[in-house]
Scaffold this motif. Structure first.
Motif, short mmCIF file in Angstrom:
data_model
loop_
_atom_site.label_atom_id
_atom_site.label_comp_id
_atom_site.label_asym_id
_atom_site.label_seq_id
_atom_site.Cartn_x
_atom_site.Cartn_y
_atom_site.Cartn_z
N GLN A 44 0.82 -1.21 0.00
CA GLN A 44 0.00 0.00 0.00
C GLN A 44 0.86 1.28 0.00
O GLN A 44 0.77 2.10 0.91
N PRO A 45 1.69 1.45 -1.05
CA PRO A 45 2.65 2.56 -1.07
C PRO A 45 2.10 3.90 -1.55
O PRO A 45 2.82 4.89 -1.54
N LEU A 46 0.86 3.92 -1.99
CA LEU A 46 0.34 5.15 -2.57
C LEU A 46 -0.22 6.10 -1.51
O LEU A 46 -0.83 5.67 -0.53
N ARG A 47 -0.03 7.40 -1.79
CA ARG A 47 -0.63 8.46 -0.97
C ARG A 47 -1.26 9.45 -1.94
O ARG A 47 -0.93 9.47 -3.13
N TYR A 48 -2.13 10.28 -1.44
CA TYR A 48 -2.92 11.14 -2.32
C TYR A 48 -2.99 12.56 -1.77
O TYR A 48 -3.01 12.78 -0.56
N MET A 49 -3.08 13.50 -2.69
CA MET A 49 -3.44 14.88 -2.38
C MET A 49 -4.62 15.21 -3.29
O MET A 49 -4.62 14.81 -4.46
N ILE A 50 -5.61 15.88 -2.75
CA ILE A 50 -6.77 16.24 -3.56
C ILE A 50 -6.98 17.75 -3.52
O ILE A 50 -6.63 18.40 -2.54
N SER A 51 -7.55 18.26 -4.60
CA SER A 51 -7.89 19.68 -4.63
C SER A 51 -9.16 19.90 -5.43
O SER A 51 -9.30 19.39 -6.54
N VAL A 52 -10.05 20.68 -4.86
CA VAL A 52 -11.21 21.22 -5.58
C VAL A 52 -11.21 22.75 -5.45
O VAL A 52 -12.16 23.41 -5.81
N ASP A 53 -10.11 23.27 -4.93
CA ASP A 53 -9.95 24.71 -4.70
C ASP A 53 -9.46 25.37 -5.99
O ASP A 53 -8.42 24.97 -6.54
N ALA A 54 -10.16 26.38 -6.47
CA ALA A 54 -9.83 27.01 -7.75
C ALA A 54 -8.41 27.57 -7.77
O ALA A 54 -7.71 27.48 -8.78
N THR A 95 9.40 1.57 -4.49
CA THR A 95 9.31 1.93 -5.90
C THR A 95 9.10 0.73 -6.80
O THR A 95 8.57 0.86 -7.90
N LYS A 96 9.51 -0.47 -6.37
CA LYS A 96 9.35 -1.64 -7.22
C LYS A 96 7.89 -2.08 -7.34
O LYS A 96 7.53 -2.80 -8.26
N THR A 97 7.06 -1.70 -6.40
CA THR A 97 5.66 -2.12 -6.45
C THR A 97 4.70 -0.99 -6.78
O THR A 97 3.55 -1.24 -7.11
N SER A 98 5.16 0.25 -6.71
CA SER A 98 4.26 1.39 -6.92
C SER A 98 3.58 1.38 -8.28
O SER A 98 2.42 1.76 -8.41
N ALA A 99 4.31 0.94 -9.32
CA ALA A 99 3.74 0.98 -10.67
C ALA A 99 2.50 0.10 -10.79
O ALA A 99 1.52 0.49 -11.43
N TRP A 100 2.52 -1.07 -10.18
CA TRP A 100 1.36 -1.96 -10.26
C TRP A 100 0.18 -1.31 -9.55
O TRP A 100 -0.93 -1.27 -10.07
N ASP A 101 0.43 -0.83 -8.36
CA ASP A 101 -0.64 -0.22 -7.57
C ASP A 101 -1.19 1.03 -8.26
O ASP A 101 -2.39 1.29 -8.22
N LEU A 102 -0.30 1.80 -8.89
CA LEU A 102 -0.70 3.04 -9.54
C LEU A 102 -1.74 2.78 -10.62
O LEU A 102 -2.77 3.45 -10.67
N GLY A 103 -1.50 1.81 -11.49
CA GLY A 103 -2.45 1.51 -12.56
C GLY A 103 -3.80 1.07 -12.03
O GLY A 103 -4.84 1.51 -12.51
N ILE A 104 -3.76 0.20 -11.03
CA ILE A 104 -5.01 -0.29 -10.45
C ILE A 104 -5.80 0.86 -9.82
O ILE A 104 -7.00 1.01 -10.05
N ALA A 105 -5.11 1.67 -9.02
CA ALA A 105 -5.78 2.77 -8.31
C ALA A 105 -6.31 3.82 -9.28
O ALA A 105 -7.45 4.29 -9.15
N ALA A 106 -5.50 4.20 -10.27
CA ALA A 106 -5.91 5.26 -11.20
C ALA A 106 -7.13 4.83 -12.00
O ALA A 106 -8.08 5.61 -12.16
N GLN A 107 -7.13 3.61 -12.52
CA GLN A 107 -8.29 3.15 -13.30
C GLN A 107 -9.53 3.05 -12.40
O GLN A 107 -10.64 3.38 -12.84
N THR A 108 -9.35 2.62 -11.18
CA THR A 108 -10.48 2.54 -10.25
C THR A 108 -11.08 3.92 -10.01
O THR A 108 -12.30 4.09 -10.00
N ILE A 109 -10.22 4.91 -9.84
CA ILE A 109 -10.69 6.28 -9.63
C ILE A 109 -11.48 6.75 -10.85
O ILE A 109 -12.57 7.33 -10.71
N LEU A 110 -10.97 6.50 -12.05
CA LEU A 110 -11.68 6.96 -13.25
C LEU A 110 -12.98 6.20 -13.46
O LEU A 110 -13.98 6.80 -13.89
N LEU A 111 -13.01 4.91 -13.17
CA LEU A 111 -14.26 4.16 -13.26
C LEU A 111 -15.29 4.73 -12.29
O LEU A 111 -16.46 4.90 -12.63
#
Length: 195
Positions: A44-54, A95-111
């Motif tokens: 679970q190496p991913l972290r997030y920052m979110i913004s809805v502030d203009a 860093t060796k596992t982030s790429a796998w998690d990144l694809g899964i997480a990003a597609q899940t967010i877009l879905l």
């Protein structure tokens, strides 16, 4: 909508209704759903920052490159820019596992965004160092991707890949975005078993 329809509607939208605001709760829910997905070695190496502030969104925007195949287009104009961003960062110890998690997480967010009637675009062409400074990202985390989000303001059509094999997307005179896709027979190398 079944999964195939959801996937077909989940496209890389690059123009949005900027007057349609997003809420922090919407982005938090998308991240929370991504949090539940599989993770290589469960690190679970991913972290997030979110913004809805203009104002913050305006600071993020210049660090991103949009639609490399559209050479005469520098990205969405004012009034068509994303109203939300999810910045995905990876813990540099994994860093060796982030790429796998990144694809899964990003597609899940877009879905998830598509299911809500929103659209987004995964952006990997980022001025990472300057964006990290702008957002005051923790030093131990590298920016991996930015997902731009909002209410889509463009139509995207999937096309069958032409005989010339050109995979470049394009926009027609009406601004419709066309995306060529290979057909199943061209990507399925072998079939085992009865058909």
């Amino acid at each position: 909508m079944n999964l195939r329809e959801l996937v077909s509607r989940t496209r890389s939208f690059r123009r949005f209704y900027e007057n349609h605001p997003l809420t922090p709760e919407t982005l938090e829910d998308l991240v929370d759903t991504a949090r539940l997905t599989a993770s290589a070695a469960n690190l679970q190496p991913l972290r997030y920052m979110i913004s809805v502030d203009a104002q913050v969104n305006a600071q993020i925007f210049p660090h991103l490159a949009w639609a490399a195949y559209l050479k005469d287009w520098d990205g969405p104009e004012e009034g068509e820019r994303p109203t939300g961003y999810i910045v995905i960062l990876g813990d540099q110890r994994y860093t060796k596992t982030s790429a796998w998690d990144l694809g899964i997480a990003a597609q899940t967010i877009l879905l998830g965004a598509t299911e809500l009637g929103l659209g987004g675009c995964m952006i990997g062409s980022i001025k990472k160092d300057t964006l990290a400074m702008t957002l005051e990202a923790p030093e131990d985390f590298e920016i991996l991707m930015v997902i731009a989000l909002g209410r889509p303001k463009e139509k995207i059509v999937l096309e069958r890949l032409g005989e010339d094999g050109d995979i470049k997307y394009w926009r027609d005179e009406k601004g419709v975005h066309h995306v060529p896709k290979r057909d199943l027979d061209s990507i399925l190398l072998r079939r085992f078993g009865d058909r």
